[in-house]
Design an enzyme around this catalytic site. Structure first.
Site, PDB file in Angstrom:
ATOM      1  CE1 TYR C 285      -4.437   1.123   0.500  1.00  0.00           C
ATOM      2  CE2 TYR C 285      -3.247   2.960   1.485  1.00  0.00           C
ATOM      3  CZ  TYR C 285      -4.414   2.433   0.953  1.00  0.00           C
ATOM      4  OH  TYR C 285      -5.544   3.201   0.866  1.00  0.00           O
ATOM      5  CE1 TYR C 335      -5.745   6.026  -1.357  1.00  0.00           C
ATOM      6  CE2 TYR C 335      -7.667   7.363  -1.891  1.00  0.00           C
ATOM      7  CZ  TYR C 335      -6.897   6.681  -0.967  1.00  0.00           C
ATOM      8  OH  TYR C 335      -7.283   6.657   0.346  1.00  0.00           O
TER       9      TYR C 335
END
Lengths: 123, 286, 380
Positions: C285, C335
């Site tokens: 991440y 994102y």
């Protein structure tokens, strides 16, 4: 080099208000807590004319009534709010042409409220 | 614009002499020595020299002053958004002591306007005036006075984000209003904790108390916020995570220190900043 | 987690302004994932999404024409939910609560509500009252506080963070799905990009995107009958650490760390029987570069504080010791709250990514950092 006796001033609201009025400074931040807070201060605080006067008093308390104060130069730092204690310390650092220079610092719980010098002719 | 106005005001030269309301007098001297606790026996036969400015203070209901260079320059800076003021320097020289019965007058001139400067308080201009007190035509005292007129770092406290308070956290916010930094302390086992909560995570007691912290600590970590805009704040500003001497960490804005002078380990003390109905803890260098 | 597999992946395009509703994005991605799996909406009987998603399971079921749902669940804590959606789906499949579960995330995060701005609404919680009113009210700001301490403790520099951004943008440059396709950056560009919250530059922060990703989770046995090769859920875990907060776990002893990710890692290694050296590709991440370094440490790819050496000497590029985010990550591709990373992990295991790494057997995936989080090991 002489170290001056310390001067402690309990900065009560009464002290702030009475000195502000005695120096004819009627700005609300020196007597009205609500207005002082509304203007972003924590409380009422000491006015500059009083700070100048206290610096002078600190030196004449030591030098005596026969001394002649020639000048007071101060740099202002943190404010001095009600319920704080202002402690003055100082030392006579030099004398030339009969004029003695005294370095003065006035500190409170927040830091240096005032730093400066007083030029005084000692009796 | 500001510089042009400064030159214009400076070019006006010394203002006409403005007389004091009263002659130097023992009553006001005694009020002054009484309030300041000054027992110097030379007074009130002589006036305390530091009182020189007192004689010409403009009183409770000051008349509009068209000739005062400081007022004129302040108006220009107010107009340009530099609405806050703090005095930085006051240098007084006394040529001689005054005696009751003497009547002083004062004249001021704009000496210098320097800026814009990035200061700990915000962007601002330093305004320096010089004043001279006269008895008749005799100069008896002089003063250099410098102020900083600045754009306040906290632009609009009304729109700034305010905390949400619960029954578990209200003691903290009540404390800041009183100028106290309260750290939760379990009344059963004594463990200190921040942020606070209803149950002690060590002994599970439901008896939270608090201690008033010294407010002294060191920067444990910090950031300099540049973007995006934050309601009620002028950019950039510093937020520090401070480890208090009581052993807990707490976030707050670090004020009065230029961003490039902040470092991990910087000793700080707590200060308090009202925002709307609340008072936030902030950090100041010590 | 044996017994569950990802059978299909689907997504919308990734953009800055989708021009359509979040529900429509969810429906499009879900339909695409079902088509990829060779399934129909009527096969779906379970759904999992993020607590933050604005599209309810029943709304998506209505649009798709899913007649009945026997399992529906949400996972909290922002991007920390990503891998946990698959975990919850796999658990539902393993227990028989559902047979075919859709995991989805859809938002107009760029053209609608932007996470990078200061959210006045988010400030209105008691928990956030220790940070937002103090001037720390953006994700970048909260990460910057940890990054500064990390730099202080371990000597990492902004350039070390920059190496992550440069690698992600290099990967995105050759990924046509990526917003930053064809737009690599240099370390100098990273260093010269403007400050967001010091010590984070603009190029330390991931982009903001509109888009949706959906995944289809079913039993391994059923997946074996479907057209795509099944991608097995070898391990799946959630983690929350001591004195845990959302993005501001500032009060526990070690600030420059991610103990919740360490917990996820320990579970993943234990469940899968694998260790870091067995990982062929890692999808970490990357909403902010510093947390990629800390994740490498918490997951055991290097020692504490040593990630900067790992980056410089071993490398996280396609030809590095550990290829990280071949799709370009959230810094480079889009994102989508970590869900696009799971899709990339599926492609890497299938062997059909545009930036395919050779001989991939095991892919590690992590979810949001700085929050209670989750992770997966996907494999053959």
């Amino acid at each position: 080099m002489t170290v001056l006796p310390e001067l402690r001033v309990e900065v009560t609201p009464t002290f702030i208000v009475s000195t502000a009025l005695a120096t004819r400074d009627f700005q609300d931040v020196h007597h009205d807590r609500d207005r002082a807070i509304a203007r972003g201060s924590k409380d009422i605080f000491l006015n500059i004319l009083t700070t100048t006067g206290l610096v002078q008093r600190f030196v004449t308390d030591w030098a005596g009534p026969g001394a002649l104060v020639r000048g007071v130069s101060i740099r202002l730092g943190v404010p001095c709010y009600a319920y704080d204690t202002l402690v003055f310390s100082g030392r006579a650092v030099s004398t030339s042409d009969g004029v003695t220079t005294v370095e003065v610092v006035g500190r409170n719980s927040m830091g240096d409220h005032v730093t400066g010098t007083v030029r005084v002719v000692l009796p | 614009m500001i510089t042009d106005e400064a030159e214009r005001i400076a070019a006006l030269g010394p203002s006409p002499r403005r007389p004091a309301r009263d002659a130097v007098n023992p009553a006001m001297i005694n009020n002054w020595t009484e309030a300041l606790g000054d027992g110097n026996s030379a007074y009130p036969e002589l006036a305390p020299p530091a009182m020189v400015q007192v004689w010409t203070m403009r009183g409770l209901h000051p008349a509009a002053e068209e000739h005062d260079p400081l007022a004129a320059m302040s108006a220009v800076l107010d107009e340009a958004g530099y609405t806050s003021v703090v005095a930085t320097n006051c240098e007084q020289t006394y040529h001689r002591y005054l005696r009751p019965g003497e009547h002083v007058s004062v004249s001021s001139v704009l000496d210098a306007v320097v800026g814009p400067k990035r200061t700990a308080l915000g962007e601002g201009w330093f305004v320096t005036t010089r004043s001279t007190w006269f008895v008749g035509d005799e100069p008896v005292a002089e003063m250099l006075f410098r102020i900083l007129k600045f754009k306040p770092g906290n632009k609009s406290t009304a729109s700034a984000l305010q905390p949400t308070v619960s029954r578990d956290t209200e003691f903290f916010w009540q404390g800041t209003k009183l100028g106290e930094l309260r750290v939760q302390r379990c009344s059963a086992c004594g463990v200190v904790r921040h942020p606070p909560g209803p149950m002690c995570p060590r002994c599970n007691a439901l008896d939270p108390g608090y201690v008033v912290a010294t407010g002294l600590g060191e920067v444990f970590s910090y950031v300099v916020h540049h973007h995006p805009p934050v309601p009620g704040r002028e950019l950039p500003y510093v937020v520090a995570l401070v480890e208090l001497s009581e052993g807990v960490r707490m976030l707050g804005e670090l004020v009065g220190v230029p961003p490039d002078e902040v470092r991990v380990g910087l000793p700080v003390r707590v200060g308090f900043r009202p925002v709307g109905e609340f008072v936030l803890p902030v950090w100041e260098a010590r | 987690m044996k017994g569950a597999a990802i059978a299909g992946i689907g997504a919308t395009e990734f953009s800055k302004d989708s021009g359509r509703s979040e529900l429509r994005l969810a429906a499009e991605a879900a339909l695409s994932a079902l088509a990829d799996a060779g399934l129909k909406p009527s096969d779906v009987d379970g759904m999992v999404s993020f607590t933050m998603d604005t599209n309810s399971e029943i709304a998506l079921a209505r649009e798709l024409g899913v007649p009945e749902l026997s399992f529906f669940s949400r996972v909290n804590y922002g991007g920390g939910a990503a891998c946990a959606t698959v975990q919850h789906a796999a658990m539902a499949v393993a227990t028989g609560a559902a047979e075919v579960v859709l995991c989805y995330r859809a938002f107009n995060e760029r053209s609608g509500h932007r996470f990078g701005r200061v959210s006045t609404a988010a400030a209105l919680t008691v928990e956030n009252s220790w940070s937002y009113p103090m001037g720390l009210g953006t994700p970048a700001g909260t990460v910057a506080m940890v990054a500064r301490r990390y730099m202080h403790e371990y000597g990492a520099t902004s350039e070390d963070f920059g190496r992550v951004a440069v690698t992600m943008r290099a990967h995105a440059a050759t990924n046509p799905r990526a917003w930053f396709h064809g737009r690599p950056i240099t370390l100098a560009e990273h260093q010269n990009s403007r400050w967001i919250t010091e010590p984070l530059h603009l190029l330390d922060c991931c982009q903001e995107s509109d888009g949706a990703v959906a995944l289809v989770v079913t039993s391994t046995s059923r997946a074996r009958d479907l057209p795509r090769p099944p991608v097995l859920v070898r391990a799946a875990a959630q983690g929350s650490g001591p004195d845990q907060y959302v993005m501001a776990s500032y009060y526990r002893e070690d600030l420059a760390a991610l103990p919740e990710m360490n917990l996820v890692g320990r579970q993943l290694w234990r469940q899968s029987g694998l260790e870091p050296s067995d990982v062929d590709v890692a999808v970490l991440y990357d909403h902010f570069t510093p947390y990629v370094l800390i994740q490498l440490e918490e997951l055991g790819f290097c020692g504490r504080g040593e990630a900067r050496h790992f980056l410089a000497e071993q490398g996280i590029g396609l030809d590095g010791r550990l290829p990280v985010n071949p799709h370009g990550g959230q810094l480079g591709e889009a994102y989508i709250h970590g869900m696009n990373g799971i899709a990339e992990a599926v492609r890497q295991v299938r062997g059909d990514s545009v930036n395919q790494v050779n001989g991939v057997r095991h892919v590690l995936v992590t979810a949001g950092t700085g929050v209670p989080t989750s992770g997966l090991v996907l494999g053959v």
